[in-house]
Every structure is written in C-alpha cells, then in structure tokens.
Design an enzyme around this catalytic site. Sequence first.
Site, short mmCIF file in Angstrom:
data_model
loop_
_atom_site.label_atom_id
_atom_site.label_comp_id
_atom_site.label_asym_id
_atom_site.label_seq_id
_atom_site.Cartn_x
_atom_site.Cartn_y
_atom_site.Cartn_z
N PRO A 242 0.61 2.97 -7.37
CA PRO A 242 1.96 2.52 -7.76
C PRO A 242 2.68 1.97 -6.55
O PRO A 242 2.76 2.64 -5.51
CB PRO A 242 2.62 3.80 -8.29
CG PRO A 242 1.86 4.92 -7.67
CD PRO A 242 0.46 4.43 -7.45
N GLN B 138 4.18 6.26 -13.41
CA GLN B 138 4.64 7.18 -12.37
C GLN B 138 6.13 7.40 -12.51
O GLN B 138 6.92 6.45 -12.56
CB GLN B 138 4.35 6.66 -10.96
CG GLN B 138 4.75 7.72 -9.91
CD GLN B 138 4.48 7.31 -8.49
OE1 GLN B 138 5.17 6.45 -7.95
NE2 GLN B 138 3.49 7.93 -7.86
N CYS C 190 6.86 9.41 -1.99
CA CYS C 190 7.66 8.29 -1.48
C CYS C 190 8.65 8.78 -0.44
O CYS C 190 9.40 9.73 -0.69
CB CYS C 190 8.38 7.60 -2.63
SG CYS C 190 9.35 6.18 -2.10
N ASN D 117 -5.78 8.48 -0.99
CA ASN D 117 -4.94 7.28 -0.91
C ASN D 117 -4.49 7.13 0.54
O ASN D 117 -4.42 8.09 1.29
CB ASN D 117 -3.73 7.45 -1.85
CG ASN D 117 -2.70 6.33 -1.69
OD1 ASN D 117 -1.53 6.58 -1.47
ND2 ASN D 117 -3.14 5.09 -1.81
N GLY D 118 -4.20 5.88 0.92
CA GLY D 118 -3.71 5.60 2.25
C GLY D 118 -4.75 4.93 3.12
O GLY D 118 -5.77 5.54 3.45
N GLY D 119 -4.54 3.67 3.45
CA GLY D 119 -5.43 2.97 4.37
C GLY D 119 -6.76 2.55 3.81
O GLY D 119 -7.64 2.13 4.57
N ARG E 142 -2.16 -1.79 -0.94
CA ARG E 142 -1.88 -3.17 -0.53
C ARG E 142 -3.12 -4.07 -0.54
O ARG E 142 -3.02 -5.26 -0.84
CB ARG E 142 -1.24 -3.18 0.86
CG ARG E 142 0.21 -2.71 0.86
CD ARG E 142 0.72 -2.47 2.25
NE ARG E 142 0.12 -1.27 2.84
CZ ARG E 142 0.19 -0.95 4.13
NH1 ARG E 142 0.80 -1.76 4.97
NH2 ARG E 142 -0.35 0.16 4.58
#
Length: 331
Positions: free
Chosen positions: A16, A69, A99, A210-212, A234
């Site tokens: 999201p 979400q 967030c 999640n992340g990177g 992204r």
Amino acid sequence: MNRDAIRRAARLSVAPMMDWTDRHCRYFHRQMSRHALLYTEMVTSPAVIHGDRDRLLGFDATEHPVALQLGGSDPAELAEATRIACGYGYDEVNLNVGCPSDRVQSGCFGAVLMERPALVADCVAAMIAAAPVEVTVKCRIGVDDQVPEEVLPAFLETVSAAGVTRFAIHARKAWLQGLSPKENRDIPPLDYPLVAAMKRAYPHLHISVNGGVQTLDQARDFLQGGLDGAMVGRAAYHEPWDILGRADAVIFGAAPGPEPFEVAERMKPYIADHLARGGRLHQIARHMLGLFHGRPGARGWRRVLSERGHGTDAGLDVLDAALAEVRRLAA
C-alpha cells in the site's frame, strides 16, 4: 476468495502506497499479474465511516485479489470501517502499524502503535469480529529507541493472541522524531535476518517481508529462504513489468504475463470508459510511466504521456503517440 488462496497470492504483494496504489494503479498492475496480491492506499477508519465511500472503497472486480489497508486506533471505529469495507468485497483487511508520517502520529495510528501492542490487539480483535475475511497487520520492527529484537517478538505474540496470523513486516525501524517519511524509507538500516528469525520463532504465523525489495529475484530468494511472502513497493510501481510481468511465472509457477505492448492495449477500454465518465487521462497514465522501463523508447513513452497526458482533451490518441515512440525504437 478463501484463506488458502489469499495466502498463496500473498507470496508476492504490492505494498500500500499513499497517492500511488489507487484503483487505476491496481487495475493497471492486474493486467500484468493474475496472481499477485494488490493493496489499496491506506484509508482511515473515520474517512470510511463519514466520507465518500464509493470514491474511497470502490474498485473494479478485475482487481481481485485485493486488500484494503485501514488506519486507525479506535477499536469500535475500525470494526465499523471493516464491516463497511467488507460490503465492497475486499479479500482482506489490513491494519497499518507502520506509517511514520506526522499526520498519522498525531492521530495515534501507524508506526506509533508499535509502542502500544495491547491497543493493536484490541483493534484487530474488533476488526476480526466484524470481518468475514482475514484481518492482517503491516508493521515495523520497532520505533525510535526500541530494541527490535525485544519489541518485535512481543508485538507478534500479543497481536497474534488476538487472532491475527498473517503479518507483513517492514524490516526497518521507524524514527518518529527527526526523520521525514521519505527518510524513513531509506535511512534506518534494514534487518532482514530479524524478520527471518521471527518466522523461525513463530512458524505458525504467515510472515511477509517488506522494505527494500528491489527485484523479483530478491523476492524469490526470500521465499526460498523460508519466508511466506515478499511485499514490493516502489520497485513494483516504477518498474511494473519487470516485477509483475514476470511474477506469475517466477513466483507462482504459472504462465507469464503479457508483454508491455499488450498491457498498454489492454488498458485502452478501461481508459476509454474512464474518459467517458468525465475522468482525465493523466489520472491513469501517471501510473503507466514505467511500463517500458529499461527498453528502447522508454524515455519517449514517458515524455509523451507526461507532456500531453495532462490536457483536458487528452485521449487515447496520446497513448497511441506514446506507443509509437516505443515502436519506432524497438523496430
């Protein structure tokens, strides 16, 4: 969609992302992958209850499997928002506990809730009671001066005891003071080994990292290393075909998705319908800028859509002109 099916879809999901993963983006992403799980932007529970529900919650049936979400920290509000959202047919409802933005902190939800696991447990228990679909949580490994190795397992134990068994863990700590939301995506170091350790410690939980996550091969490596899913953000947005166009074959063992030219052609009826309803081309085309990433003509594609897509009379002719730029260099 039953729970086993949605968990299979969660092997690869698109995170999201505020201002990005709207319904037009999700429809576009679905043209490339039939199987990946797609998430909405975060929507706050008060907005669902008091706002324009069709605008906030409406989606095309083609988007399935799709998860909503929610952001919030009031159990009763979140339960009501969940009940309303499930009436729209979402396959999952996810609570945002990750967030780091200032406006989220001021409302006492998002990453700040990592400091209040008992409240999160109350929230998800209320949501589960209101939901006919699975309720999940997206969280961080900790915030500020918390010690992730201590905080994260305690958080997972408390929240899972309330009934949540599927978590997406952003493998960075969130710094709520001193870093912007953008800096929170890059500066705190990633701790993938900690996320993997949580899966080993709690094998009954379904855990996505999640992340990177930048490539599909990296996502596949996480799965092969024992995690249940990888959530891409992204990279899936800026390089959609590289991630989603290959995902069905690489991650799900199915037939590959269509090539970028076919994806663009598949979008035309959807765009035409949007324009006929009074919409603007750029509302959809902005999500398509990365379709030809890394291919000859990609720069011309982006230039035409960016320069001509904002006009009030911009239509499918602009999309055709952008495609002509790619075809000219691909020939």
